[in-house]
Design an enzyme around this catalytic site. Structure first.
Site, PDB file in Angstrom:
ATOM      1  N   GLY A   1     -44.822  19.542 -38.909  1.00 32.30           N
ATOM      2  CA  GLY A   1     -44.625  20.174 -40.207  1.00 32.30           C
ATOM      3  C   GLY A   1     -43.697  21.378 -40.165  1.00 32.30           C
ATOM      4  O   GLY A   1     -43.258  21.836 -39.104  1.00 32.30           O
ATOM      5  N   HIS A   2     -43.418  21.922 -41.344  1.00 31.76           N
ATOM      6  CA  HIS A   2     -42.480  23.034 -41.471  1.00 31.76           C
ATOM      7  C   HIS A   2     -43.023  24.298 -40.799  1.00 31.76           C
ATOM      8  O   HIS A   2     -44.216  24.557 -40.785  1.00 31.76           O
ATOM      9  CB  HIS A   2     -42.187  23.316 -42.950  1.00 31.76           C
ATOM     10  CG  HIS A   2     -43.387  23.697 -43.752  1.00 31.76           C
ATOM     11  ND1 HIS A   2     -44.264  22.774 -44.273  1.00 31.76           N
ATOM     12  CD2 HIS A   2     -43.867  24.906 -44.121  1.00 31.76           C
ATOM     13  CE1 HIS A   2     -45.230  23.400 -44.932  1.00 31.76           C
ATOM     14  NE2 HIS A   2     -45.018  24.693 -44.848  1.00 31.76           N
ATOM     15  N   ASN A   3     -42.085  25.048 -40.201  1.00 33.43           N
ATOM     16  CA  ASN A   3     -42.361  26.334 -39.537  1.00 33.43           C
ATOM     17  C   ASN A   3     -43.148  26.208 -38.245  1.00 33.43           C
ATOM     18  O   ASN A   3     -43.504  27.225 -37.636  1.00 33.43           O
ATOM     19  CB  ASN A   3     -43.111  27.304 -40.456  1.00 33.43           C
ATOM     20  CG  ASN A   3     -42.351  27.612 -41.732  1.00 33.43           C
ATOM     21  OD1 ASN A   3     -41.129  27.484 -41.784  1.00 33.43           O
ATOM     22  ND2 ASN A   3     -43.066  28.008 -42.776  1.00 33.43           N
TER      23      ASN A   3
ATOM     24  N   GLY B   1     -48.173  22.673 -41.044  1.00 35.25           N
ATOM     25  CA  GLY B   1     -47.191  23.745 -41.096  1.00 35.25           C
ATOM     26  C   GLY B   1     -47.637  25.064 -40.491  1.00 35.25           C
ATOM     27  O   GLY B   1     -48.805  25.436 -40.527  1.00 35.25           O
ATOM     28  N   SER B   2     -46.656  25.784 -39.930  1.00 36.35           N
ATOM     29  CA  SER B   2     -46.802  27.159 -39.434  1.00 36.35           C
ATOM     30  C   SER B   2     -47.764  27.300 -38.264  1.00 36.35           C
ATOM     31  O   SER B   2     -48.216  28.406 -37.955  1.00 36.35           O
ATOM     32  CB  SER B   2     -47.232  28.099 -40.567  1.00 36.35           C
ATOM     33  OG  SER B   2     -46.265  28.114 -41.601  1.00 36.35           O
TER      34      SER B   2
END
Length: 363
Positions: free
Chosen positions: A258-260, A277-278
């Protein structure tokens, strides 16, 4: 192409006994070997197939009587699986791509193509993209504007590389990999049901306006040197900063990052892993197949997660975990053993209840 047994021994760091000049053109299971195949019999149980094949040479276990197995030569290695890795490299030619740029490829005039690079048919390379020296791009790949691909990279068919994605040297992207798609990030005008559940751990109230508004991804993806990503895996670009995958990490097929997310060096993510994410993952972490990782948590160095584990909270360095939710593997095993005994315990409790509830017959 044929290789002398002596040259194979040097490449594998193996001890050679017998005819060093034998010519070898491939490797095979013992029972299926042709006369120029190297038999893979690193364990006694595999040697049973040697009489069924035609092998003249084999990789054997320490102490094996190669002459008694009617071979002309044998190789002996300390770590068979590592020897297999080196041997497979010798005999794998990789995809055949004509040197230079195929006439059907669409390459923007501003793109820079390094010396020795090979660009396959129907590939599209965007504005100001940079392709490193000796990179190989198989047909029908798409490389968007300002993307950077390092030296000696292998980009297989159907790969999609988004804008400004940066890929290191010697990276291998298997067919269908997609790097740099938008992250899955949305927000509602009021607190969403997800936010309420996260805060209350179960309770929620009605939401009057639940329309989702998209957060556009302004970041990118950065892939370190010597990374390999399996077929149809995806890595989302970051919302503001880059999603990062560290040097030497290996990712299997059908993995979602996922993103980040930040993944450290020399990690291994097996098939169907999903990382939300993250999340930050340390170095040398192993996530077995179907492991799910929650968003915004940290997994320390050298963590090993068993198959289908679901990781909801931070994991300290060096821990071995398993289960849903993921806990120490030793604790999980104790719980599972107790769970298997539960039916018997319930029967015993029921019998005790009956005994206690019966009237005293002694009077």
């Amino acid at each position: 192409m044929a290789f002398s047994l002596d040259s194979i021994a040097q490449a594998l760091g193996a001890r050679l006994e017998g005819d060093a000049a034998l010519q070898i053109t491939g490797a095979s299971e013992p029972a299926l070997c042709g006369a120029q195949d190297l038999a893979l019999a690193m364990d006694p149980k595999y040697a049973e197939g040697l009489p069924k094949g035609k092998a003249q040479a084999a990789i054997l276990w320490d102490g094996a009587d190669w002459q008694g197995l009617n071979l002309k030569a044998a190789l002996f290695v300390g770590r068979p699986r590592l020897a297999m890795a080196h041997l497979s490299k010798i005999f794998d030619p990789g995809p055949q791509i004509a040197p230079g740029i195929h006439p059907s490829a669409v390459v923007d005039p501003s793109a820079r193509i390094g010396p020795g690079a090979a660009i396959g048919p129907l590939t599209v390379i965007g504005v100001n993209a940079r392709i490193g020296a000796n990179a190989r791009i198989v047909g029908q790949a798409t490389i968007a504007e300002e993307a950077v691909i390092g030296d000696d990279a292998l980009i297989c068919s159907g790969v999609r590389i988004g804008a400004r994605v940066r890929i290191g040297d010697r990276v291998i992207l298997q067919p269908g990999v997609a790097l740099g798609g938008d992250g899955f990030a949305f927000v509602t005008p009021e607190k969403s049901s997800v936010e309420q559940v996260r805060e209350t751990l179960g309770d929620r109230v009605e939401v009057s306006n639940a329309a989702w508004t998209r957060l556009h991804s302004l970041g990118t993806v950065e892939i370190g040197d010597d990374v390999e990503i399996g077929a149809n895996s995806t890595v989302d670009r970051g919302t503001i900063r880059a999603t990062k995958i560290g040097r030497g990490t290996k990712i299997d097929n059908l993995v979602q990052v996922g993103h980040n997310v930040e993944i450290g060096e020399d990690c291994m993510l097996c098939g169907l892993v999903g990382v939300a994410g993250s999340t930050r993952i340390g170095n040398r972490v192993v996530l077995a197949g179907q492991v799910g990782v929650n968003d915004n948590i940290f997994i320390g160095d050298d963590v090993v997660a068993g198959g289908a584990s679901k990781i909801f909270t931070n994991v300290p360095a060096g821990r071995v975990i398993l289960g849903y939710p993921a806990i120490k593997m030793t604790t999980h095993n104790e719980i599972y053993k107790a769970l298997r005994r539960l039916p018997r315990i319930l029967r015993d409790v029921s019998a005790l209840k009956k005994a206690v509830s019966l009237p005293d017959q002694s009077n």
